[in-house]
Motif scaffolding. Sequence first.
Motif, PDB file in Angstrom:
ATOM      1  N   ARG A  13       0.535  -1.420   0.470  1.00  0.00           N
ATOM      2  CA  ARG A  13       0.017   0.066   0.069  1.00  0.00           C
ATOM      3  C   ARG A  13       0.944   0.792   0.735  1.00  0.00           C
ATOM      4  O   ARG A  13       0.220   2.040   0.164  1.00  0.00           O
ATOM      5  N   ARG A  14       2.096   0.915   0.296  1.00  0.00           N
ATOM      6  CA  ARG A  14       3.005   2.546   0.199  1.00  0.00           C
ATOM      7  C   ARG A  14       3.575   2.396  -1.050  1.00  0.00           C
ATOM      8  O   ARG A  14       4.605   3.330  -1.571  1.00  0.00           O
ATOM      9  N   LEU A  15       3.385   1.691  -2.507  1.00  0.00           N
ATOM     10  CA  LEU A  15       4.177   1.858  -3.440  1.00  0.00           C
ATOM     11  C   LEU A  15       2.978   3.621  -4.605  1.00  0.00           C
ATOM     12  O   LEU A  15       2.187   3.289  -3.550  1.00  0.00           O
ATOM     13  N   ARG A  16       3.296   3.185  -5.059  1.00  0.00           N
ATOM     14  CA  ARG A  16       2.915   4.312  -6.088  1.00  0.00           C
ATOM     15  C   ARG A  16       2.346   4.246  -7.789  1.00  0.00           C
ATOM     16  O   ARG A  16       3.636   4.482  -7.973  1.00  0.00           O
ATOM     17  N   PRO A  17       1.322   4.028  -7.787  1.00  0.00           N
ATOM     18  CA  PRO A  17      -0.179   3.713  -7.030  1.00  0.00           C
ATOM     19  C   PRO A  17       0.008   3.168  -5.923  1.00  0.00           C
ATOM     20  O   PRO A  17       0.448   1.929  -6.295  1.00  0.00           O
ATOM     21  N   ALA A  18      -0.335   2.737  -5.196  1.00  0.00           N
ATOM     22  CA  ALA A  18      -0.814   1.899  -4.022  1.00  0.00           C
ATOM     23  C   ALA A  18      -1.372  -0.108  -4.556  1.00  0.00           C
ATOM     24  O   ALA A  18      -2.545   0.215  -5.196  1.00  0.00           O
ATOM     25  N   ARG A  19      -0.765  -1.127  -4.206  1.00  0.00           N
ATOM     26  CA  ARG A  19      -1.536  -2.584  -4.639  1.00  0.00           C
ATOM     27  C   ARG A  19      -2.655  -2.684  -3.837  1.00  0.00           C
ATOM     28  O   ARG A  19      -2.940  -3.545  -3.954  1.00  0.00           O
ATOM     29  N   LEU A  20      -2.856  -1.840  -2.579  1.00  0.00           N
ATOM     30  CA  LEU A  20      -4.090  -2.408  -1.311  1.00  0.00           C
ATOM     31  C   LEU A  20      -4.275  -1.335  -0.498  1.00  0.00           C
ATOM     32  O   LEU A  20      -3.365  -0.341  -0.662  1.00  0.00           O
ATOM     33  N   PRO A  31      -5.151  -4.563  -8.262  1.00  0.00           N
ATOM     34  CA  PRO A  31      -6.050  -3.679  -8.912  1.00  0.00           C
ATOM     35  C   PRO A  31      -4.738  -2.023  -7.862  1.00  0.00           C
ATOM     36  O   PRO A  31      -4.252  -2.046  -7.140  1.00  0.00           O
ATOM     37  N   GLU A  32      -4.671  -0.852  -8.525  1.00  0.00           N
ATOM     38  CA  GLU A  32      -3.912   0.614  -7.620  1.00  0.00           C
ATOM     39  C   GLU A  32      -4.376   1.187  -7.505  1.00  0.00           C
ATOM     40  O   GLU A  32      -6.185   0.964  -8.453  1.00  0.00           O
ATOM     41  N   HIS A  33      -4.564   1.256  -6.583  1.00  0.00           N
ATOM     42  CA  HIS A  33      -4.833   2.603  -6.033  1.00  0.00           C
ATOM     43  C   HIS A  33      -4.567   3.917  -5.685  1.00  0.00           C
ATOM     44  O   HIS A  33      -3.416   3.961  -5.144  1.00  0.00           O
ATOM     45  N   LEU A  45      -9.359   9.448   1.131  1.00  0.00           N
ATOM     46  CA  LEU A  45      -8.527   9.143   1.886  1.00  0.00           C
ATOM     47  C   LEU A  45      -7.496   8.036   1.330  1.00  0.00           C
ATOM     48  O   LEU A  45      -8.367   7.116   0.782  1.00  0.00           O
ATOM     49  N   LEU A  46      -6.290   7.237   1.600  1.00  0.00           N
ATOM     50  CA  LEU A  46      -5.591   6.072   1.591  1.00  0.00           C
ATOM     51  C   LEU A  46      -4.565   6.133   2.424  1.00  0.00           C
ATOM     52  O   LEU A  46      -3.584   6.965   3.079  1.00  0.00           O
ATOM     53  N   VAL A  47      -4.981   5.286   3.724  1.00  0.00           N
ATOM     54  CA  VAL A  47      -4.677   4.191   4.276  1.00  0.00           C
ATOM     55  C   VAL A  47      -2.933   3.674   4.470  1.00  0.00           C
ATOM     56  O   VAL A  47      -3.356   2.852   4.648  1.00  0.00           O
ATOM     57  N   ARG A 103       7.113   8.564   7.244  1.00  0.00           N
ATOM     58  CA  ARG A 103       8.083   9.481   6.163  1.00  0.00           C
ATOM     59  C   ARG A 103       8.486   7.915   5.434  1.00  0.00           C
ATOM     60  O   ARG A 103       8.157   7.665   3.980  1.00  0.00           O
ATOM     61  N   ASP A 104       8.178   6.799   6.260  1.00  0.00           N
ATOM     62  CA  ASP A 104       9.156   5.531   5.424  1.00  0.00           C
ATOM     63  C   ASP A 104       7.563   5.522   4.634  1.00  0.00           C
ATOM     64  O   ASP A 104       7.811   4.738   3.083  1.00  0.00           O
ATOM     65  N   CYS A 105       6.575   5.311   4.724  1.00  0.00           N
ATOM     66  CA  CYS A 105       5.015   5.646   4.026  1.00  0.00           C
ATOM     67  C   CYS A 105       5.401   6.658   3.444  1.00  0.00           C
ATOM     68  O   CYS A 105       4.104   6.204   2.597  1.00  0.00           O
ATOM     69  N   GLY A 106       5.768   7.326   3.211  1.00  0.00           N
ATOM     70  CA  GLY A 106       5.525   8.691   2.249  1.00  0.00           C
ATOM     71  C   GLY A 106       3.614   9.018   2.601  1.00  0.00           C
ATOM     72  O   GLY A 106       3.398   9.969   1.641  1.00  0.00           O
ATOM     73  N   ALA A 107       3.400   8.827   3.528  1.00  0.00           N
ATOM     74  CA  ALA A 107       2.704   9.776   3.709  1.00  0.00           C
ATOM     75  C   ALA A 107       2.761  11.431   3.643  1.00  0.00           C
ATOM     76  O   ALA A 107       3.344  12.248   3.765  1.00  0.00           O
ATOM     77  N   GLU A 108       1.327  12.115   3.322  1.00  0.00           N
ATOM     78  CA  GLU A 108       0.869  12.983   2.547  1.00  0.00           C
ATOM     79  C   GLU A 108       0.560  14.316   3.595  1.00  0.00           C
ATOM     80  O   GLU A 108       0.504  15.158   3.867  1.00  0.00           O
ATOM     81  N   ALA A 109       0.205  13.319   5.112  1.00  0.00           N
ATOM     82  CA  ALA A 109      -1.238  14.027   6.177  1.00  0.00           C
ATOM     83  C   ALA A 109      -1.321  12.902   7.284  1.00  0.00           C
ATOM     84  O   ALA A 109      -0.763  12.082   6.671  1.00  0.00           O
TER      85      ALA A 109
END
Length: 374
Positions: A187-194, A229-231, A257-259, A311-317
């Motif tokens: 889920r930390r990929l861009r785009p996320a896979r989960l 699927p991509e998210h 949002l994407l957790v 930081r490690d998961c690339g959170a924006e908020a």
Amino acid sequence: MSAALAQLTSHGTDRRAAADEFRARHHGGVIGYVGADVPVEYITAASLMPLRLSGSPGTPSTAGDRCLGTGLDPAARSVLTRLLDHDFGPLDGIVVSRDCEASLRLFYALRELRRVDPALALPPVHLVDVLHLPHRTTTRYVRAKLGQLRATVETWAGRSIDDTVLADAITAHDRLRELLTRVAALRRLRPARLTGAEALSVVAATTALPADRATALLEELLTGADHLPEHEGLRVFLTGSPHDTGHLYTALEDRGLLVVGEDHDWGDLLSLRRVAAPTEDALAERYQYNGPAAPRASIRARAEHTRRAARDCGAEALVGYARTHDDAPRWDYPAQREVTGLPSVLLSRQPYGGLDEEAAEALTGLRPHAEVAR
């Protein structure tokens, strides 16, 4: 959705199905447990199945409220209600960790109810007290408590736990943690896979399945990860109260949002730390140093962990969520907001598994240092 993800999601939601199957095959042998401080390795080593107990948001918890009072975390009241209603099926025992005040009071209630009302048919209950101080004396204390748990599980199982079998169980659960860490990365990929809700459901499933079956499903899921699927969505790190169901994650992700990460022990914290060696001493240290969870860790430790994890998961908020009667997260939030420097919002005194109208409104305009508190 892949077949493996579908099965995991199903078991994450229907937490009794695998336990019923295990009972049918082994004529019993399911141990319920509450809290991530319970060393499930002993249960697996005794040829029993560990089943982490969860609540049911949105379902009345009248029986639990009557026994525990309405001033306690609603998740604990819901778990007690489900136990009294035998929602988890026949259990051969219950292990409760002293990870927070709500869990401790749940243990006392179960022990007393079993004593005064045998007609309730509650199983025997055991409390395991894992401390999280960084001292060798603490390790010795935890080691002693783990020894008591081992003896109790042996009594419930009607057999002794062989050291070699215990070492195998430690290795098996460490393998499960390794795979969960790899799944969380999807889920930390861009785009996320989960999505966050899917990742949480996968974690929940591994606490409701025998370790070998959970491992096989995770391996299958990872093998086909490229076809998931991509998210997309605003990538948020969720801090605060733990979530034993996906209700809140779904509510957040339905709002765009994407957790991509969290710091509670139904999520990333469950698999964060490994056991250094397949021995009881190393097992004691693993649980001693596991965390940092909101009820037991310092504000400083929580803030530093949140900074690194976000930081490690690339959170924006950053989204802080404090459930009603769970006050610890609100103390942590100001320091977490400061060290992450992310746009943030605090959703305070929220209903179990959901959002009130004020919180939902705050999420629509997530801005730096926004805060909803009462």
